[in-house]
Design an enzyme around this catalytic site. Structure first.
Site, mmCIF file in Angstrom:
data_model
loop_
_atom_site.group_PDB
_atom_site.id
_atom_site.type_symbol
_atom_site.label_atom_id
_atom_site.label_comp_id
_atom_site.label_asym_id
_atom_site.label_seq_id
_atom_site.Cartn_x
_atom_site.Cartn_y
_atom_site.Cartn_z
ATOM 1 N N CYS A 1 50.229 32.831 24.371
ATOM 2 C CA CYS A 1 51.609 33.200 24.695
ATOM 3 C C CYS A 1 51.682 34.034 25.978
ATOM 4 O O CYS A 1 50.790 34.839 26.244
ATOM 5 C CB CYS A 1 52.217 34.014 23.564
ATOM 6 S SG CYS A 1 52.066 33.225 21.969
ATOM 7 N N ARG B 1 48.912 29.336 30.753
ATOM 8 C CA ARG B 1 48.294 29.864 29.536
ATOM 9 C C ARG B 1 48.484 28.914 28.354
ATOM 10 O O ARG B 1 47.782 29.029 27.363
ATOM 11 C CB ARG B 1 48.891 31.243 29.189
ATOM 12 C CG ARG B 1 48.545 32.305 30.212
ATOM 13 C CD ARG B 1 49.343 33.573 29.979
ATOM 14 N NE ARG B 1 48.968 34.262 28.768
ATOM 15 C CZ ARG B 1 48.085 35.253 28.707
ATOM 16 N NH1 ARG B 1 47.474 35.650 29.797
ATOM 17 N NH2 ARG B 1 47.812 35.840 27.574
ATOM 18 N N TRP C 1 52.929 29.840 22.074
ATOM 19 C CA TRP C 1 51.952 28.843 21.632
ATOM 20 C C TRP C 1 51.904 28.992 20.116
ATOM 21 O O TRP C 1 51.427 30.010 19.601
ATOM 22 C CB TRP C 1 50.605 29.127 22.284
ATOM 23 C CG TRP C 1 49.583 28.058 22.123
ATOM 24 C CD1 TRP C 1 49.421 26.967 22.926
ATOM 25 C CD2 TRP C 1 48.548 27.977 21.133
ATOM 26 N NE1 TRP C 1 48.361 26.210 22.483
ATOM 27 C CE2 TRP C 1 47.812 26.802 21.386
ATOM 28 C CE3 TRP C 1 48.178 28.776 20.039
ATOM 29 C CZ2 TRP C 1 46.730 26.409 20.607
ATOM 30 C CZ3 TRP C 1 47.102 28.386 19.267
ATOM 31 C CH2 TRP C 1 46.385 27.215 19.555
ATOM 32 N N ASN D 1 52.413 38.346 21.126
ATOM 33 C CA ASN D 1 51.262 37.457 21.250
ATOM 34 C C ASN D 1 50.199 37.975 20.289
ATOM 35 O O ASN D 1 49.911 39.165 20.276
ATOM 36 C CB ASN D 1 50.720 37.481 22.693
ATOM 37 C CG ASN D 1 49.480 36.624 22.856
ATOM 38 O OD1 ASN D 1 49.222 35.734 22.049
ATOM 39 N ND2 ASN D 1 48.709 36.899 23.893
ATOM 40 N N GLY D 2 49.650 37.069 19.481
ATOM 41 C CA GLY D 2 48.632 37.488 18.526
ATOM 42 C C GLY D 2 49.007 37.008 17.132
ATOM 43 O O GLY D 2 49.860 36.135 16.975
ATOM 44 N N GLU E 1 29.629 19.779 30.100
ATOM 45 C CA GLU E 1 30.796 20.228 30.858
ATOM 46 C C GLU E 1 31.597 19.034 31.389
ATOM 47 O O GLU E 1 32.833 19.028 31.350
ATOM 48 C CB GLU E 1 30.343 21.154 32.003
ATOM 49 C CG GLU E 1 31.414 21.602 32.963
ATOM 50 C CD GLU E 1 32.589 22.331 32.311
ATOM 51 O OE1 GLU E 1 32.526 22.620 31.100
ATOM 52 O OE2 GLU E 1 33.575 22.571 33.008
ATOM 53 N N LYS F 1 35.482 18.235 30.451
ATOM 54 C CA LYS F 1 36.542 18.074 31.450
ATOM 55 C C LYS F 1 37.332 16.800 31.171
ATOM 56 O O LYS F 1 38.550 16.802 31.194
ATOM 57 C CB LYS F 1 35.979 17.992 32.880
ATOM 58 C CG LYS F 1 35.453 19.265 33.475
ATOM 59 C CD LYS F 1 36.497 20.300 33.835
ATOM 60 C CE LYS F 1 36.834 21.214 32.709
ATOM 61 N NZ LYS F 1 36.026 22.339 32.409
ATOM 62 N N GLU G 1 39.458 17.059 27.755
ATOM 63 C CA GLU G 1 40.565 18.002 27.657
ATOM 64 C C GLU G 1 41.756 17.629 28.531
ATOM 65 O O GLU G 1 42.891 17.936 28.176
ATOM 66 C CB GLU G 1 40.128 19.450 27.895
ATOM 67 C CG GLU G 1 39.705 19.800 29.287
ATOM 68 C CD GLU G 1 39.261 21.256 29.423
ATOM 69 O OE1 GLU G 1 39.724 22.110 28.662
ATOM 70 O OE2 GLU G 1 38.449 21.530 30.318
ATOM 71 N N HIS H 1 17.569 9.097 19.297
ATOM 72 C CA HIS H 1 17.569 9.599 17.920
ATOM 73 C C HIS H 1 18.904 9.345 17.221
ATOM 74 O O HIS H 1 19.207 9.968 16.215
ATOM 75 C CB HIS H 1 17.225 11.097 17.919
ATOM 76 C CG HIS H 1 15.878 11.375 18.513
ATOM 77 N ND1 HIS H 1 14.705 11.024 17.882
ATOM 78 C CD2 HIS H 1 15.517 11.904 19.713
ATOM 79 C CE1 HIS H 1 13.671 11.359 18.650
ATOM 80 N NE2 HIS H 1 14.144 11.889 19.772
ATOM 81 N N LYS I 1 45.170 28.554 28.243
ATOM 82 C CA LYS I 1 44.187 29.034 29.218
ATOM 83 C C LYS I 1 43.394 30.219 28.668
ATOM 84 O O LYS I 1 42.176 30.260 28.783
ATOM 85 C CB LYS I 1 44.905 29.429 30.514
ATOM 86 C CG LYS I 1 43.982 29.896 31.619
ATOM 87 C CD LYS I 1 43.160 28.756 32.173
ATOM 88 C CE LYS I 1 42.237 29.176 33.281
ATOM 89 N NZ LYS I 1 41.164 28.179 33.493
HETATM 90 C C1 AGP Z 1 37.532 24.836 29.856
HETATM 91 O O1 AGP Z 1 38.016 23.897 30.695
HETATM 92 C C2 AGP Z 1 38.439 25.376 28.853
HETATM 93 N N1 AGP Z 1 39.715 25.643 29.314
HETATM 94 C C3 AGP Z 1 37.830 26.384 27.888
HETATM 95 O O2 AGP Z 1 36.718 25.781 27.319
HETATM 96 C C4 AGP Z 1 37.440 27.789 28.427
HETATM 97 O O3 AGP Z 1 36.337 27.705 29.255
HETATM 98 C C5 AGP Z 1 37.178 28.712 27.225
HETATM 99 O O4 AGP Z 1 38.341 28.803 26.450
HETATM 100 C C6 AGP Z 1 36.703 30.078 27.619
HETATM 101 O O5 AGP Z 1 37.666 30.775 28.351
HETATM 102 P P1 AGP Z 1 37.298 32.094 29.150
HETATM 103 O O6 AGP Z 1 36.335 31.696 30.207
HETATM 104 O O7 AGP Z 1 38.591 32.589 29.690
HETATM 105 O O8 AGP Z 1 36.683 33.038 28.165
#
Ligand code: AGP
Length: 613
Positions: free
Chosen positions: A2, A27, A74, A100-101, A486, A490, A493, A509, A608
């Site tokens: 949020c 975010r 969110w 938020n929380g 990674e 990418k 997501e 395996h 984010k």
């Molecule tokens: C990566 O593309 C993501 N958005 C996610 O995995 C991110 O790296 C993860 O949530 C960790 O966030 P931070 O680096 O702000 O701790």
């Protein structure tokens, strides 16, 4: 998650709030709202969906006044809807809250309030905060006292911003635990509150960060910080270095594309002042690493989430190879459940772009409880992960807005490489020539990254060919194995295509059963010590009819001869090769998602900063 924005001053709060929320869109959210005071009455507008819907609603039903608060939600408790969107207003219409929380004891509080005939208008946990505060005011408490009492009743990690119709001369914000940050921006005759710096950067660069269990009482000419127990706190005022412009898209279609390209500069900045090319040494002053500490470290735990954790997996290779210290990577959400073996000779190194990820902060807390040395590699200046650490390395990449991390993958690779050199140097386990060579190699990195950017049109062409795939396997080995994770992350997501990263040697395996003509297999096979092994993996995939896309070092004709498609990268020292080999994967994922017309910077369901556990 949020986003929260508040304004107090003599301007109309609404445009300031909408602009601020716009800058927090990255975010992740699914509804939005704003509330302002006009003539001692609170006016509210809320809607599900994107901020534009809220802006359209406000255009039809204007909202003017000050102070004001705004929120992007969110959803956790209750579906994304106008009714569940924040701000929430109490039954008396006196207080509005943005939150938020998660209020962990909200059911108990709701029952208690319902027994006193409080009527709940939403399904959220957040509404309990505003109803609690209003009840305290009904009992005769001032706004400040009512807010404090309400904050003290709620359990869990929470950030709250309140507005009161009866006392329009102040806003009150609180931070409890690790549900994200609270930044108070200091203006001239006006002040700002936000959950993250970009929301207020166009107004001020002088900011105060709240610590856990602190509240800010913000008037237009005065800011007071107190603990929830009422003790005055002398706030530290920070000057934010980056400007609002670096949080703009500029010539690029999306923030993600801009941030991929920015890595050339970000890597230069990451090295600046730290890699001393003349002396062949590394300096990381904010880490507070003394020779005595370096010598007594027996184990390092790297803990992080998502992309940051994959960066940590590369770091493990680097630290073990260069500094010869046993290093383990533990996903932050698991760290505290694994009963990690931490003592005063153990370092817990957290990696986080936002510095606000709840799981990562909890892992740091666990390390602290067990008596470890706590370090962090963080991008967001002044964030919790930076503040609570014994020492830190700042990524120096500037703000990362796209939900998909890019700069925040490559910068920590360079940081961990430097850290490994520094540790080895201070422990006396590296000879002069090796150290000098390792440092000299770093100098090549920004240039090599820039060369990959030149191949963007090629990569875009491949993205057109791959845009309709349903699945993709990413394979890597050794130091480039985390790059496979990674690359797959990418793709999944932002394009919603199912992708899996695998250590290439594990294919036989089990996962090789998946390979057929419908299964593209992306193999990361640069000129590193695992190239030969990768060649046999490419052949195995090929023999099963898989389409092979290969990341190869320029001029590697053998690897090219086995690939259906080759993406070239320049020759890099192998320990630095992940910084380079990930770049085409970022560009490929970006272009596939962009061609598919998806919301690249704010993919569905993602946030984010993940500020809930
Ligand atoms: C990566 O593309 C993501 N958005 C996610 O995995 C991110 O790296 C993860 O949530 C960790 O966030 P931070 O680096 O702000 O701790």
């Amino acid at each position: 998650m949020c986003g929260i924005v508040g304004y107090i001053g003599s301007q109309n709060a609404t445009p300031i709030i909408l602009n601020g929320l716009k800058r927090l869109e990255y975010r992740g959210y699914d509804s939005a709202g704003a509330a302002v005071i006009d003539g001692r009455k609170i006016y509210l507008r809320r809607d599900a969906g994107k901020l534009q819907q809220l802006a359209d609603l406000i255009a039809k039903e204007p909202l003017n006044g000050a102070p004001g608060i705004g929120h992007t939600r969110w959803a956790t408790h209750g579906a994304p809807s106008a009714r569940n969107a924040h701000p929430h207003i109490g039954n008396e219409g006196k207080i509005a809250a943005a939150h938020n929380g998660i209020v962990e004891n909200f059911l108990e509080l709701k029952d208690e309030l319902a027994a006193e005939n409080v009527r709940f208008d939403s399904e959220t946990d957040s509404e309990t905060i505003v109803q609690l505060a209003e009840r305290e005011m009904a009992d005769g408490a001032s706004f400040e006292e009512a807010a404090r009492r309400a904050f003290k009743r709620i359990e869990g990690a929470n950030v709250i911003l309140l507005l009161c119709a009866d006392e329009p001369d102040k806003l009150i914000a609180a931070r409890i635990g690790n549900a994200g940050g609270v930044v108070v921006g200091l203006g001239d005759g006006e002040n700002f509150i936000a959950s993250d710096i970009p929301a207020i950067l166009e107004h001020t660069r002088r900011v105060i960060f709240l610590e856990s269990r602190q509240m800010a009482i913000v008037a237009k000419d005065e800011v007071r910080i107190e603990t929830l127990d009422g003790e005055a706190v002398e706030p530290k005022i920070h000057a934010v270095a980056f400007d609002a412009v670096s949080a703009e898209k500029g010539e690029y279609r999306h923030f993600m594309q801009k941030e991929i390209h920015e890595q050339v500069r970000a890597l230069t900045d990451t090295l600046a002042g730290r890699a001393d090319f003349k002396e062949g040494r590394v300096r990381l002053p904010e880490l507070n690493l003394t020779p005595e500490l370096a010598k007594r470290i027996q184990r390092i735990y790297i803990t992080a989430c998502g992309t940051a954790a994959y960066a940590g997996m590369v770091g493990k290779y680097l630290i073990e190879k260069i500094a010869r210290i046993p290093t383990e990577v533990v996903i932050a959400s698991e760290f505290r459940y694994s009963d990690p073996i931490v003592d005063e000779n153990t370092v817990v190194l957290a990696i986080s772009q936002s510095g606000e990820t709840a799981d990562t902060l909890a892992a740091m807390e666990e390390g602290r409880k067990k008596g470890g040395v706590i370090w962090s590699i963080v991008n967001a200046i002044g964030s919790q992960a930076m503040r609570v650490a014994d020492g830190y390395i700042s990524m120096q990449t500037g703000p990362e807005i796209g939900v998909a991390s890019t700069k925040a993958f490559t910068a920590p690779l360079a940081d961990q490489y430097m850290l490994a050199i520094l540790l080895a140097d201070l422990r006396g386990t590296i000879d002069d020539a090796t150290r000098r060579q390792l440092v000299a190699d770093l100098r090549l990195v920004p240039d090599l990254a820039s060369k990959v950017m030149d191949s963007e049109p090629e990569i875009e062409k491949l993205a057109h060919a791959l845009k309709d795939i349903k699945n993709c396997l990413y394979l890597g080995r050794g130091i480039n194995m985390p790059v496979a994770y990674e690359g797959a992350l990418k793709l999944k997501e932002i394009s919603y295509i199912h992708a899996e990263g695998y250590p290439a040697g594990e294919m036989k395996h089990g996962p090789i059963a998946l390979v057929d003509e419908e299964m593209p297999v992306l193999c990361i096979a640069p000129n590193d010590p695992w190239r030969e092994k990768m060649i046999s993996q490419i052949q195995q995939a090929k023999a099963r009819g898989g389409k092979t896309i290969v990341i190869a070092t320029e001029g590697d004709a053998l690897v090219q001869s086995m690939a259906d498609y080759t993406l070239w990268i320049p020759n890099a020292p192998w320990m630095l090769s992940p910084i380079i080999s990930v770049l085409p994967l970022q560009l490929l994922a970006y272009h596939i998602a962009a061609i598919r017309g998806l919301d690249v910077d704010q993919p569905r369901n993602l946030a984010k900063s993940v500020t809930v556990e």
